[in-house]
Motif scaffolding. Structure first.
Motif, PDB file in Angstrom:
ATOM      1  N   PHE A   1       0.831  -1.192   0.000  1.00 22.71           N
ATOM      2  CA  PHE A   1       0.000   0.000   0.000  1.00 22.71           C
ATOM      3  C   PHE A   1       0.872   1.251   0.000  1.00 22.71           C
ATOM      4  N   MET A   2       0.290   2.320  -0.519  1.00 25.90           N
ATOM      5  CA  MET A   2       0.957   3.617  -0.576  1.00 25.90           C
ATOM      6  C   MET A   2       0.305   4.569   0.409  1.00 25.90           C
ATOM      7  N   THR A   3       1.093   5.468   0.947  1.00 26.72           N
ATOM      8  CA  THR A   3       0.588   6.466   1.886  1.00 26.72           C
ATOM      9  C   THR A   3       1.043   7.846   1.428  1.00 26.72           C
ATOM     10  N   LEU A   4       0.091   8.734   1.206  1.00 27.36           N
ATOM     11  CA  LEU A   4       0.398  10.128   0.884  1.00 27.36           C
ATOM     12  C   LEU A   4      -0.086  11.013   2.014  1.00 27.36           C
ATOM     13  N   THR A   5       0.791  11.853   2.525  1.00 23.04           N
ATOM     14  CA  THR A   5       0.410  12.887   3.481  1.00 23.04           C
ATOM     15  C   THR A   5       0.725  14.236   2.847  1.00 23.04           C
ATOM     16  N   TYR A   6      -0.334  15.028   2.620  1.00 24.77           N
ATOM     17  CA  TYR A   6      -0.124  16.372   2.067  1.00 24.77           C
ATOM     18  C   TYR A   6      -0.549  17.408   3.101  1.00 24.77           C
ATOM     19  N   ASN A   7       0.135  18.529   3.084  1.00 26.60           N
ATOM     20  CA  ASN A   7      -0.054  19.567   4.101  1.00 26.60           C
ATOM     21  C   ASN A   7      -0.740  20.774   3.473  1.00 26.60           C
ATOM     22  N   THR A   8      -1.983  21.022   3.855  1.00 26.00           N
ATOM     23  CA  THR A   8      -2.719  22.141   3.275  1.00 26.00           C
ATOM     24  C   THR A   8      -2.267  23.492   3.825  1.00 26.00           C
ATOM     25  N   ASN A   9      -1.325  23.487   4.756  1.00 25.02           N
ATOM     26  CA  ASN A   9      -0.716  24.756   5.177  1.00 25.02           C
ATOM     27  C   ASN A   9       0.257  25.291   4.126  1.00 25.02           C
ATOM     28  N   ASP A  10       0.568  24.470   3.136  1.00 20.50           N
ATOM     29  CA  ASP A  10       1.433  24.904   2.030  1.00 20.50           C
ATOM     30  C   ASP A  10       0.590  25.786   1.105  1.00 20.50           C
ATOM     31  N   THR A  11       0.627  27.084   1.313  1.00 20.13           N
ATOM     32  CA  THR A  11      -0.242  28.006   0.572  1.00 20.13           C
ATOM     33  C   THR A  11       0.152  28.132  -0.899  1.00 20.13           C
ATOM     34  N   ALA A  12       1.382  27.742  -1.236  1.00 20.22           N
ATOM     35  CA  ALA A  12       1.767  27.782  -2.642  1.00 20.22           C
ATOM     36  C   ALA A  12       0.990  26.749  -3.454  1.00 20.22           C
ATOM     37  N   VAL A  13       0.552  25.657  -2.819  1.00 20.72           N
ATOM     38  CA  VAL A  13      -0.205  24.603  -3.485  1.00 20.72           C
ATOM     39  C   VAL A  13      -1.689  24.710  -3.152  1.00 20.72           C
ATOM     40  N   PHE A  14      -1.999  24.901  -1.863  1.00 19.22           N
ATOM     41  CA  PHE A  14      -3.384  25.005  -1.396  1.00 19.22           C
ATOM     42  C   PHE A  14      -3.616  26.453  -0.948  1.00 19.22           C
ATOM     43  N   SER A  15      -3.893  27.306  -1.906  1.00 20.21           N
ATOM     44  CA  SER A  15      -3.901  28.755  -1.637  1.00 20.21           C
ATOM     45  C   SER A  15      -4.989  29.168  -0.661  1.00 20.21           C
ATOM     46  N   ASP A  16      -6.128  28.478  -0.663  1.00 18.22           N
ATOM     47  CA  ASP A  16      -7.243  28.918   0.179  1.00 18.22           C
ATOM     48  C   ASP A  16      -7.989  27.721   0.758  1.00 18.22           C
ATOM     49  N   ALA A  17      -7.240  26.712   1.238  1.00 18.09           N
ATOM     50  CA  ALA A  17      -7.865  25.500   1.767  1.00 18.09           C
ATOM     51  C   ALA A  17      -8.615  25.803   3.062  1.00 18.09           C
ATOM     52  N   LYS A  18      -9.829  25.279   3.144  1.00 13.20           N
ATOM     53  CA  LYS A  18     -10.636  25.468   4.358  1.00 13.20           C
ATOM     54  C   LYS A  18     -10.072  24.658   5.517  1.00 13.20           C
ATOM     55  N   ARG A  19      -9.649  23.432   5.226  1.00 15.41           N
ATOM     56  CA  ARG A  19      -9.057  22.566   6.254  1.00 15.41           C
ATOM     57  C   ARG A  19      -7.560  22.767   6.262  1.00 15.41           C
ATOM     58  N   LYS A  20      -6.993  23.059   7.417  1.00 15.86           N
ATOM     59  CA  LYS A  20      -5.568  23.315   7.538  1.00 15.86           C
ATOM     60  C   LYS A  20      -4.870  22.148   8.220  1.00 15.86           C
ATOM     61  N   GLY A  21      -3.646  21.874   7.765  1.00 12.91           N
ATOM     62  CA  GLY A  21      -2.848  20.844   8.395  1.00 12.91           C
ATOM     63  C   GLY A  21      -2.653  19.636   7.509  1.00 12.91           C
ATOM     64  N   PRO A  22      -1.966  18.606   8.025  1.00 15.35           N
ATOM     65  CA  PRO A  22      -1.674  17.409   7.230  1.00 15.35           C
ATOM     66  C   PRO A  22      -2.905  16.528   7.033  1.00 15.35           C
ATOM     67  N   VAL A  23      -3.022  15.950   5.844  1.00 14.82           N
ATOM     68  CA  VAL A  23      -4.095  15.007   5.497  1.00 14.82           C
ATOM     69  C   VAL A  23      -3.424  13.752   4.942  1.00 14.82           C
ATOM     70  N   THR A  24      -3.815  12.581   5.453  1.00 15.95           N
ATOM     71  CA  THR A  24      -3.202  11.322   5.039  1.00 15.95           C
ATOM     72  C   THR A  24      -4.211  10.466   4.283  1.00 15.95           C
ATOM     73  N   VAL A  25      -3.772   9.920   3.140  1.00 18.10           N
ATOM     74  CA  VAL A  25      -4.617   9.065   2.289  1.00 18.10           C
ATOM     75  C   VAL A  25      -3.844   7.782   2.002  1.00 18.10           C
ATOM     76  N   PHE A  26      -4.532   6.636   2.125  1.00 15.59           N
ATOM     77  CA  PHE A  26      -3.929   5.337   1.841  1.00 15.59           C
ATOM     78  C   PHE A  26      -4.466   4.811   0.511  1.00 15.59           C
ATOM     79  N   MET A  27      -3.593   4.170  -0.260  1.00 17.44           N
ATOM     80  CA  MET A  27      -3.966   3.620  -1.558  1.00 17.44           C
ATOM     81  C   MET A  27      -3.349   2.240  -1.737  1.00 17.44           C
ATOM     82  N   LYS A  28      -4.113   1.308  -2.284  1.00 15.23           N
ATOM     83  CA  LYS A  28      -3.600  -0.028  -2.580  1.00 15.23           C
ATOM     84  C   LYS A  28      -2.809   0.015  -3.872  1.00 15.23           C
ATOM     85  N   ASP A  29      -1.648  -0.632  -3.875  1.00 10.21           N
ATOM     86  CA  ASP A  29      -0.846  -0.713  -5.092  1.00 10.21           C
ATOM     87  C   ASP A  29      -1.453  -1.775  -6.002  1.00 10.21           C
TER      88      ASP A  29
END
Length: 273
Positions: free
Chosen positions: A92-120
């Motif tokens: 399985f793969m794990t992605l954690t992205y941080n919506t505090n990164d305003t260069a990518v998430f300029s106006d995200a309502k939810r702030k902080g790290p978000v983790t998503v799991f995916m089956k390979d």
């Protein structure tokens, strides 16, 4: 736009300083997130040139190998790779992205790290064989689309040397056998017979059944669609696919000014409105 992302190379050594896990690949992510005004936006997260691979481990017969990378402003991605007798396979793969990164998430309502799991979805690979995929392929989960290309991976490397034997991904394989021109060696003369019967014309595809799809916000319906859906896919031959409402699941969300409806028929067909 693939060239906006950077390549990552991971060469993990064991206690004797011999390579035990090697990976070189490119990837990027399409992430849908809710903005401050309730709209849903899709942004692109690329690997940075300063990516690190702290925490990656070789693995053994009882412990999974791990490829882990960290990049950008608090983003990370990893894949567990397990060994089974004579093969290895991504688990399985794990992605954690941080919506505090305003260069990518300029106006995200939810702030902080978000983790998503995916089956390979890739199948097992023989030991002492390197997995290679030059063409791009996509893995989807929840609100994430991962795009990979130029992938070279070998886990549980033997004798510290990456193998020359390759297992290619389906995207790299030819779609049809090459045409062999006729020669005197491969042409035979058939006996004279009656002409074969005319081929049966293909059965026409019936109109798709109408499905009723809806989304709720709280106790209220916020999105309603009554529609029959048919896909016309351009391949070597046109392919018509009817979406079956009985096996299709509706998902999505409603914002203040935008609504998103996702239909998944359970056969890897995903349609978004």
């Amino acid at each position: 736009g693939f060239f906006q992302s950077n390549a990552v190379e991971v060469d993990i050594k064991d206690a004797s300083n011999a390579t035990c896990l090697y990976a070189n690949w490119m990837m990027r992510f399409l992430i849908t997130y809710e903005s401050n005004n309730g709209d849903y936006k899709t942004t692109t997260l690329n690997l940075s040139s300063s990516a690190t691979h702290n925490g990656s481990v070789c693995g053994n017969d009882t412990q999974a190998a791990l490829v882990a990378v960290q990049f950008g402003e608090g983003h990370s991605w990893s894949i567990n790779i397990t060994k089974n007798n004579e093969t290895y396979q991504g688990d399985f793969m794990t992605l954690t992205y941080n919506t505090n990164d305003t260069a990518v998430f300029s106006d995200a309502k939810r702030k902080g790290p978000v983790t998503v799991f995916m089956k390979d979805p890739a199948g097992p690979v023989q030991l002492n064989t390197v997995f290679v995929c030059h063409n791009s392929f996509v893995i989807e989960a929840e609100n994430i689309t991962q795009i990979f290309w130029n992938v070279t991976v070998q886990a549980f490397v033997q004798n510290g040397t990456v193998s020359k034997k390759e297992t290619r991904c389906p995207a790299d394989r030819p779609t049809s056998a090459p045409t062999v021109p006729p020669t005197s060696a491969n042409v035979t003369t058939a006996p004279t017979t009656a002409a074969p019967p005319a081929p049966t014309p293909p059965k026409p595809v019936e109109n798709p059944d109408t499905g009723n799809y809806s989304l709720k916000s709280g106790n209220k319906t916020c999105f309603l669609a009554s529609v029959g859906l048919q896909l016309n896919v351009s391949q070597d031959k046109p392919l018509l696919i009817n979406i079956n409402p009985k096996t299709t699941v509706a998902d999505g969300a409603c914002g203040n000014t935008t609504a998103t409806l996702k239909l998944n028929d359970g056969n890897s067909t995903l349609i978004g409105f």
